[in-house]
Scaffold this active site. Structure first.
Site, short mmCIF file in Angstrom:
data_model
loop_
_atom_site.label_atom_id
_atom_site.label_comp_id
_atom_site.label_asym_id
_atom_site.label_seq_id
_atom_site.Cartn_x
_atom_site.Cartn_y
_atom_site.Cartn_z
N ASN A 189 -12.96 -3.12 2.32
CA ASN A 189 -13.93 -2.03 2.40
C ASN A 189 -14.84 -2.10 1.17
OD1 ASN A 189 -12.76 -0.88 4.76
ND2 ASN A 189 -11.12 -0.07 3.49
N GLU B 106 -12.27 3.52 -1.28
CA GLU B 106 -11.79 4.65 -2.10
C GLU B 106 -11.42 4.22 -3.51
OE1 GLU B 106 -8.64 6.81 -0.06
OE2 GLU B 106 -10.19 8.30 0.33
N VAL B 107 -10.86 3.03 -3.64
CA VAL B 107 -10.47 2.53 -4.96
C VAL B 107 -11.44 1.43 -5.35
CG1 VAL B 107 -8.65 1.44 -6.33
CG2 VAL B 107 -8.04 3.12 -4.55
N HIS C 188 -7.02 -5.82 2.08
CA HIS C 188 -5.89 -5.26 2.84
C HIS C 188 -5.34 -6.37 3.74
CE1 HIS C 188 -6.82 -0.83 2.26
NE2 HIS C 188 -8.01 -1.33 1.97
N HIS D 144 -10.15 -5.15 -3.36
CA HIS D 144 -8.81 -5.42 -2.80
C HIS D 144 -8.94 -5.84 -1.35
CE1 HIS D 144 -9.75 -1.13 -2.50
NE2 HIS D 144 -9.13 -1.14 -1.33
N ASP E 5 0.85 -1.19 0.00
CA ASP E 5 0.00 0.00 0.00
C ASP E 5 0.89 1.24 0.00
OD1 ASP E 5 -3.21 0.55 0.98
OD2 ASP E 5 -1.79 2.22 1.13
N ILE E 6 0.49 2.24 -0.77
CA ILE E 6 1.28 3.46 -0.91
C ILE E 6 1.26 4.31 0.37
CG2 ILE E 6 -0.49 5.05 -1.80
CD1 ILE E 6 1.51 5.72 -4.08
#
Ligand code: AMP
Ligand code: ZN
Length: 122
Positions: free
Chosen positions: A92, A100-101, A107, A105, A36-37
């Site tokens: 999420n 958000e994206v 996490h 995905h 993760d960025i």
């Protein structure tokens, strides 16, 4: 999901296609995992299907093998990346779920967590 949540302008599809760089930790024909960025803990990777699925709510029974594969892979990656003693997995889903994206995905979060903005967004 609406058209603006399709694959063309999807950030994670661009990562899958190599149009945006990422710090990869695992890749095979079906999935990709990368750091993760903006990590919320010492270990914070995102495990994604290469197939564009905007949210978990867009999945159906045809995705069971893919989603099962991701869940089984998560502890292996956590272990290999230094979190053998335990970790968190978070998906999420949708605006209310703090997503958000809009490319599904998982996490994988290990170590002490700083309170992620994802849990405080309303
Ligand atoms: P979510 O809120 O569940 O949609 O999480 C999206 C996650 O993607 C956040 O933790 C971001 O820090 C992460 N993220 C956004 N852009 C990138 C990127 N280019 N590379 C890696 N992670 C990213
Ligand atoms: Zn996508």
């Amino acid at each position: 999901m609406s058209a603006d949540h399709g694959p063309d302008n999807c950030l994670f599809c661009k990562i899958v296609r190599g149009q945006i760089s990422s710090n990869k930790v695992f890749e095979d024909d079906d999935v990709l995992a990368f750091h993760d960025i903006d990590p919320v803990a010492p270990l914070h990777v995102l495990l994604i299907p290469k197939l564009h699925l905007a949210t978990l709510a867009d999945s159906d029974s045809t995705h069971e093998p893919l989603l099962g594969k991701m869940l089984v892979l998560a502890p292996r990656l956590a272990r290999e990346l230094g979190s053998a003693d335990g970790f968190r997995t978070i998906i999420n889903t949708g605006r209310i779920g703090g997503q958000e994206v809009y490319h599904l995905h998982l996490h994988i979060i290990g170590g002490p967590v700083r309170l992620p903005a994802m849990l405080t967004r309303g």
